[in-house]
Design an enzyme around this catalytic site. Structure first.
Site, PDB file in Angstrom:
ATOM      1  N   LYS A 185      33.396  36.087  45.626  1.00 10.93           N
ATOM      2  CA  LYS A 185      33.449  35.849  44.177  1.00 10.93           C
ATOM      3  C   LYS A 185      32.773  37.027  43.499  1.00 10.93           C
ATOM      4  O   LYS A 185      31.583  37.280  43.709  1.00 10.93           O
ATOM      5  CB  LYS A 185      32.723  34.548  43.847  1.00 10.93           C
ATOM      6  CG  LYS A 185      32.642  34.271  42.353  1.00 10.93           C
ATOM      7  CD  LYS A 185      32.094  32.895  42.079  1.00 10.93           C
ATOM      8  CE  LYS A 185      31.954  32.651  40.597  1.00 10.93           C
ATOM      9  NZ  LYS A 185      31.470  31.301  40.310  1.00 10.93           N
ATOM     10  N   LYS A 238      38.220  35.581  44.313  1.00 13.97           N
ATOM     11  CA  LYS A 238      38.257  35.344  42.872  1.00 13.97           C
ATOM     12  C   LYS A 238      37.612  36.476  42.129  1.00 13.97           C
ATOM     13  O   LYS A 238      36.545  36.925  42.571  1.00 13.97           O
ATOM     14  CB  LYS A 238      37.483  34.042  42.669  1.00 13.97           C
ATOM     15  CG  LYS A 238      37.080  33.660  41.314  1.00 13.97           C
ATOM     16  CD  LYS A 238      36.242  32.414  41.401  1.00 13.97           C
ATOM     17  CE  LYS A 238      35.890  32.038  39.993  1.00 13.97           C
ATOM     18  NZ  LYS A 238      34.897  31.037  39.924  1.00 13.97           N
TER      19      LYS A 238
END
Ligand code: PBG
Length: 317
Positions: A185, A238
């Protein structure tokens, strides 16, 4: 003599026969925002078409995408009152809502996002200390699963949280715990609209001391490897669009399912182009196809209902 590629493109049918990548109904995970109370529905101005809803409204709203084939949701609970203990109380917002969600939609896979940033006063995903935070995250994950969640998805980026969660779940008798970790992330500016939706913008500073540096790729492989070793069953990368190389690299290297999160800022940007008439709505399918082509097995996207509608033969957007 030269090769004739255009033979493959002469009609929609022929083009379909030559397609290498497909978007399938089962690929899509729909993120939803859950509020306390009843009859509440709040539009998120930075994400046109996305609302936060109380449980009664959410259940009603989900009937439509479920009818279209929706298989999986990712739930974010946004409490009225801050306080980290709200996140793991057995009568917390998520815990109270999960049984109803599961009984209304028994076939629907319910993934719960595990993080404290909607619960802390300062909007950070930690409580100062890494190792103290991961014990809290484990308690949250356990209580979500005990309340009926199918899967927990830690999104905080603390070190060792998958290890702490897996340890507590197995010690508590949860068999084969399903943990989808947000393994890679990045500290991204594409999360801006989400922070309005989840009421979790950091009051001061940023998240760069725990989310990944966008400049790094090797480190993402290390993060993923570590989460798999700690007990993650699938991993999330992400954002999606600016990180297709990471998705591609991870898909070549790891055998686990790879999920890409097409985040709020990606949604808002594409939505803006379409709503302003600057791009055809095909741009949505194009970007999601690129995410799958890069190697994602599934995609978390706010466009899920629109894509399902399109797949069911209706007009998109
Ligand atoms: C919070 C969390 C964030 C997102 C998912 N979980 C925001 C953040 O880290 O700031 C972003 C999702 C999106 O932008 O759609 N832990």
């Amino acid at each position: 003599m030269f090769k004739r590629f255009r033979d493959r493109r002469v009609s929609p049918e022929i083009r379909m026969q030559n397609r290498e990548t497909f978007l399938e109904t089962k690929d899509f995970i729909y993120p939803v925002f859950l509020l306390e109370g009843k009859e509440r529905e709040e539009a998120i101005p930075s994400m046109p078409g996305v609302s936060r809803r109380s449980l009664d409204r959410l259940l009603k709203y989900l009937e439509w995408p479920v009818k279209l084939g929706l298989r999986s949701i990712l739930v974010f609970a946004i409490p009225d009152h801050k306080g980290v203990e709200q996140a793991y109380r057995s009568d917390g917002l998520m815990q109270r809502s999960l049984p109803d969600i599961k009984s209304h939609f028994p076939q629907l896979e319910v993934i719960t996002d595990v993080c404290i940033c909607s619960f802390t006063e300062n909007g950070q995903c930690h409580m100062g200390d890494n190792d103290q935070t991961i014990e809290i995250l484990a308690k949250i994950a356990l209580s979500y699963l005990q309340s009926g969640a199918d899967i927990v998805a830690p999104s905080d980026m603390m070190d060792g949280r998958v290890w702490a969660i897996h340890r507590l779940l197995t010690h508590s008798g949860i068999k084969q715990p399903q943990i989808i970790s947000y393994a890679a992330k990045y500290a991204s500016s594409f999360y801006g609209p989400f922070r309005d939706a989840a009421d979790c913008a950091p009051k001061t500073g940023d998240r760069k001391s725990y989310q990944m540096d966008p400049a790094n790729s090797n480190e993402a492989m290390e993060e993923i490897q570590a989460d798999l070793e700690e007990g993650a069953t699938s991993i999330i990368i992400k954002p999606a669009l600016s990180y297709l190389d990471i998705i591609f690299r991870a898909s070549k290297r790891f055998d686990c399912p790879i999920i890409a999160y097409s985040v709020s800022g990606e949604y808002a940007a594409l939505r803006y182009l379409v709503d302003q008439g600057m791009a055809s709505s095909d741009i949505i399918e194009e970007t999601l196809l690129s995410t799958k082509r890069a190697g994602a097995n599934r995609i978390i996207t706010y466009f899920t209902p629109l894509i399902l509608e399109k797949k069911n033969g209706n007009q998109l957007v």
